[in-house]
Design a protein around this motif. Sequence first.
Motif, PDB file in Angstrom:
ATOM      1  N   GLN A  37       2.147  41.252  27.499  1.00 15.47           N
ATOM      2  CA  GLN A  37       1.822  40.905  28.734  1.00 15.47           C
ATOM      3  C   GLN A  37       3.207  40.487  29.643  1.00 15.47           C
ATOM      4  O   GLN A  37       3.244  40.225  30.704  1.00 15.47           O
ATOM      5  CB  GLN A  37       1.177  39.553  28.362  1.00 15.47           C
ATOM      6  N   SER A  38       4.473  40.649  29.115  1.00 17.93           N
ATOM      7  CA  SER A  38       5.651  40.554  29.756  1.00 17.93           C
ATOM      8  C   SER A  38       5.982  41.365  30.918  1.00 17.93           C
ATOM      9  O   SER A  38       6.006  41.050  31.962  1.00 17.93           O
ATOM     10  CB  SER A  38       6.852  40.763  28.753  1.00 17.93           C
ATOM     11  N   VAL A  39       5.843  42.396  30.702  1.00 19.64           N
ATOM     12  CA  VAL A  39       5.938  43.565  31.859  1.00 19.64           C
ATOM     13  C   VAL A  39       5.087  44.985  31.549  1.00 19.64           C
ATOM     14  O   VAL A  39       4.864  45.720  32.348  1.00 19.64           O
ATOM     15  CB  VAL A  39       7.470  44.072  32.138  1.00 19.64           C
ATOM     16  N   GLY A  40       4.807  44.924  30.210  1.00 17.49           N
ATOM     17  CA  GLY A  40       4.027  46.239  29.872  1.00 17.49           C
ATOM     18  C   GLY A  40       2.650  46.671  30.382  1.00 17.49           C
ATOM     19  O   GLY A  40       2.433  47.636  30.896  1.00 17.49           O
ATOM     20  N   LYS A  41       1.934  45.666  30.839  1.00 14.05           N
ATOM     21  CA  LYS A  41       0.634  45.670  31.521  1.00 14.05           C
ATOM     22  C   LYS A  41       1.040  46.102  32.885  1.00 14.05           C
ATOM     23  O   LYS A  41       0.265  46.933  33.376  1.00 14.05           O
ATOM     24  CB  LYS A  41      -0.257  44.597  31.206  1.00 14.05           C
ATOM     25  N   PHE A  42       1.826  45.344  33.683  1.00 17.66           N
ATOM     26  CA  PHE A  42       2.278  45.692  34.900  1.00 17.66           C
ATOM     27  C   PHE A  42       2.562  47.234  35.103  1.00 17.66           C
ATOM     28  O   PHE A  42       2.315  47.893  35.965  1.00 17.66           O
ATOM     29  CB  PHE A  42       3.628  45.002  35.546  1.00 17.66           C
ATOM     30  N   ASN A  43       3.586  47.760  34.113  1.00 12.36           N
ATOM     31  CA  ASN A  43       4.147  49.084  33.950  1.00 12.36           C
ATOM     32  C   ASN A  43       2.935  50.243  33.826  1.00 12.36           C
ATOM     33  O   ASN A  43       3.161  51.194  34.521  1.00 12.36           O
ATOM     34  CB  ASN A  43       5.230  49.369  33.020  1.00 12.36           C
ATOM     35  N   GLN A  44       2.002  49.708  32.946  1.00 14.18           N
ATOM     36  CA  GLN A  44       0.919  50.854  32.979  1.00 14.18           C
ATOM     37  C   GLN A  44       0.026  50.644  33.924  1.00 14.18           C
ATOM     38  O   GLN A  44      -0.234  51.532  34.444  1.00 14.18           O
ATOM     39  CB  GLN A  44      -0.134  50.383  31.458  1.00 14.18           C
ATOM     40  N   LYS A  49       8.145  37.791  39.439  1.00 18.59           N
ATOM     41  CA  LYS A  49       9.518  37.837  39.762  1.00 18.59           C
ATOM     42  C   LYS A  49      10.226  38.964  39.265  1.00 18.59           C
ATOM     43  O   LYS A  49      11.209  39.446  39.759  1.00 18.59           O
ATOM     44  CB  LYS A  49      10.164  36.434  39.199  1.00 18.59           C
ATOM     45  N   SER A  50       9.653  39.694  38.210  1.00 19.59           N
ATOM     46  CA  SER A  50      10.491  40.841  37.671  1.00 19.59           C
ATOM     47  C   SER A  50      10.265  42.006  38.436  1.00 19.59           C
ATOM     48  O   SER A  50      11.062  42.898  38.440  1.00 19.59           O
ATOM     49  CB  SER A  50      10.051  41.024  36.180  1.00 19.59           C
ATOM     50  N   MET A  51       9.332  41.812  39.291  1.00 16.35           N
ATOM     51  CA  MET A  51       9.174  42.962  40.340  1.00 16.35           C
ATOM     52  C   MET A  51       9.630  42.816  41.621  1.00 16.35           C
ATOM     53  O   MET A  51       9.510  43.857  42.497  1.00 16.35           O
ATOM     54  CB  MET A  51       7.544  43.273  40.209  1.00 16.35           C
ATOM     55  N   TYR A  52      10.339  41.749  41.775  1.00 18.20           N
ATOM     56  CA  TYR A  52      10.793  41.351  43.358  1.00 18.20           C
ATOM     57  C   TYR A  52      11.664  42.576  43.809  1.00 18.20           C
ATOM     58  O   TYR A  52      11.694  42.898  44.803  1.00 18.20           O
ATOM     59  CB  TYR A  52      11.605  39.964  43.027  1.00 18.20           C
ATOM     60  N   TYR A  53      12.913  43.071  42.817  1.00 17.36           N
ATOM     61  CA  TYR A  53      13.708  43.872  43.495  1.00 17.36           C
ATOM     62  C   TYR A  53      13.107  45.321  43.168  1.00 17.36           C
ATOM     63  O   TYR A  53      13.932  46.413  43.197  1.00 17.36           O
ATOM     64  CB  TYR A  53      14.929  43.792  42.550  1.00 17.36           C
ATOM     65  N   LYS A  54      11.913  45.569  42.659  1.00 22.24           N
ATOM     66  CA  LYS A  54      11.449  47.054  42.456  1.00 22.24           C
ATOM     67  C   LYS A  54      10.205  47.297  43.406  1.00 22.24           C
ATOM     68  O   LYS A  54      10.119  48.461  43.556  1.00 22.24           O
ATOM     69  CB  LYS A  54      10.986  46.934  41.027  1.00 22.24           C
ATOM     70  N   ILE A 105      17.781  36.731  36.510  1.00 23.17           N
ATOM     71  CA  ILE A 105      17.164  35.484  36.465  1.00 23.17           C
ATOM     72  C   ILE A 105      15.736  35.990  36.544  1.00 23.17           C
ATOM     73  O   ILE A 105      14.620  35.479  36.179  1.00 23.17           O
ATOM     74  CB  ILE A 105      17.227  34.432  37.723  1.00 23.17           C
ATOM     75  N   SER A 106      15.435  37.570  37.146  1.00 19.20           N
ATOM     76  CA  SER A 106      14.258  38.197  37.236  1.00 19.20           C
ATOM     77  C   SER A 106      13.496  38.178  36.077  1.00 19.20           C
ATOM     78  O   SER A 106      12.436  38.015  35.451  1.00 19.20           O
ATOM     79  CB  SER A 106      14.454  39.667  37.967  1.00 19.20           C
ATOM     80  N   TYR A 107      14.434  38.143  34.881  1.00 17.13           N
ATOM     81  CA  TYR A 107      13.729  38.495  33.549  1.00 17.13           C
ATOM     82  C   TYR A 107      13.852  37.063  32.646  1.00 17.13           C
ATOM     83  O   TYR A 107      13.532  37.031  31.474  1.00 17.13           O
ATOM     84  CB  TYR A 107      14.698  39.451  32.551  1.00 17.13           C
ATOM     85  N   ASN A 108      14.124  35.884  33.120  1.00 13.17           N
ATOM     86  CA  ASN A 108      14.230  34.610  32.469  1.00 13.17           C
ATOM     87  C   ASN A 108      12.556  34.324  31.876  1.00 13.17           C
ATOM     88  O   ASN A 108      11.595  34.536  32.447  1.00 13.17           O
ATOM     89  CB  ASN A 108      14.436  33.552  33.388  1.00 13.17           C
ATOM     90  N   GLY A 109      12.747  34.127  30.441  1.00 14.76           N
ATOM     91  CA  GLY A 109      11.475  33.690  29.931  1.00 14.76           C
ATOM     92  C   GLY A 109      10.349  34.848  29.554  1.00 14.76           C
ATOM     93  O   GLY A 109       9.410  34.576  28.737  1.00 14.76           O
ATOM     94  N   ILE A 110      10.855  36.285  29.905  1.00  7.79           N
ATOM     95  CA  ILE A 110      10.094  37.447  29.343  1.00  7.79           C
ATOM     96  C   ILE A 110      10.958  38.380  28.629  1.00  7.79           C
ATOM     97  O   ILE A 110      10.390  39.379  28.162  1.00  7.79           O
ATOM     98  CB  ILE A 110       9.502  37.941  30.433  1.00  7.79           C
TER      99      ILE A 110
END
Length: 297
Positions: free
Chosen positions: A25-32, A113-118, A142-147
């Motif tokens: 759920q951190s970024v994997g589902k976003f990427n898929q 937030k992890s997708m902000y610069y992408k 900071i985009s990856y804080n907590g994940i």
Amino acid sequence: MVSYVVDKVVYYGIRQMESSVYTGQSVGKFNQYLSIKDSLDFIVFGSSRANHHINPSLISENGYNMGMDGQKIAFSATLCKLLPKREQTILFHIDPENAVDDLYMAEDLSSLKSMYYKNKIVQKEMNKYKKLNPLQQIYWCISYNGILFGIIKNYLKPNYNYTTYNGYDPLQVNNSSNRNVLKLDKKEIQVGCKKKGYTLNPIYKAYLTDLKEFSKKNKKQLIFFTSPKLFDNCKEDNLFLRKEMKKMNLIYKDFSDVLLSSTSDLSNWKDATHLSKKGAENFTNYVARTVFGPNVK
């Protein structure tokens, strides 16, 4: 200056690793989702009451459930806006009590937030509602804080085969949880409406308008819905939301008490607001029949 450069080097290192993660759920589902969104025919958006309640495979052979626990309209609408200009069916979950919550300020956008610069669309939405940590403009890590831990964990050892994953996460129950599902405080069960008179939260209203326009321009069939609840002693917000959706010419299906709202078979329930796997399969089949007809696939 040195810390700024180090930050960017570390950021792009994490980003390169993160880009190959497709589980979790951190970024994997976003990427898929980002990798398959253009080819999908059917997509589900919403909170845990979408994620755990709709099995897209029972409605479409080419569907995906992008529901995420704890998220509300801003998060889901932003991801919806990433879809291409082609015919697709969108099933979008919305809860009446959230839609009339005066305190909602699109705080769920921070989860992106992890997708902000992408992604420019994500960036635009976060800027619009000022949900970016000001320090993140300087220190991108900071985009990856907590994940970050979740990213590393799923990078080293994916915990499922994402090629067979459709985004749906059913909730398993056992006999003990079935027996305990009704062990709620009687006062809590009997609570009625918390206030008199409702107004649609302005952020919800803005996103509903955005989604309507986006769907019209991009060939989407947009259907809003509310999942079942075991107890819902306030129906005024439901009625209010139905009227508002009708005014806006939006399709809205309130399933909060039309199915499974009974204590006769507790195996359908994980808790008072979430269905078990059995209940979710029953509910999905109900949605398939009543909304999409017998030949949905």
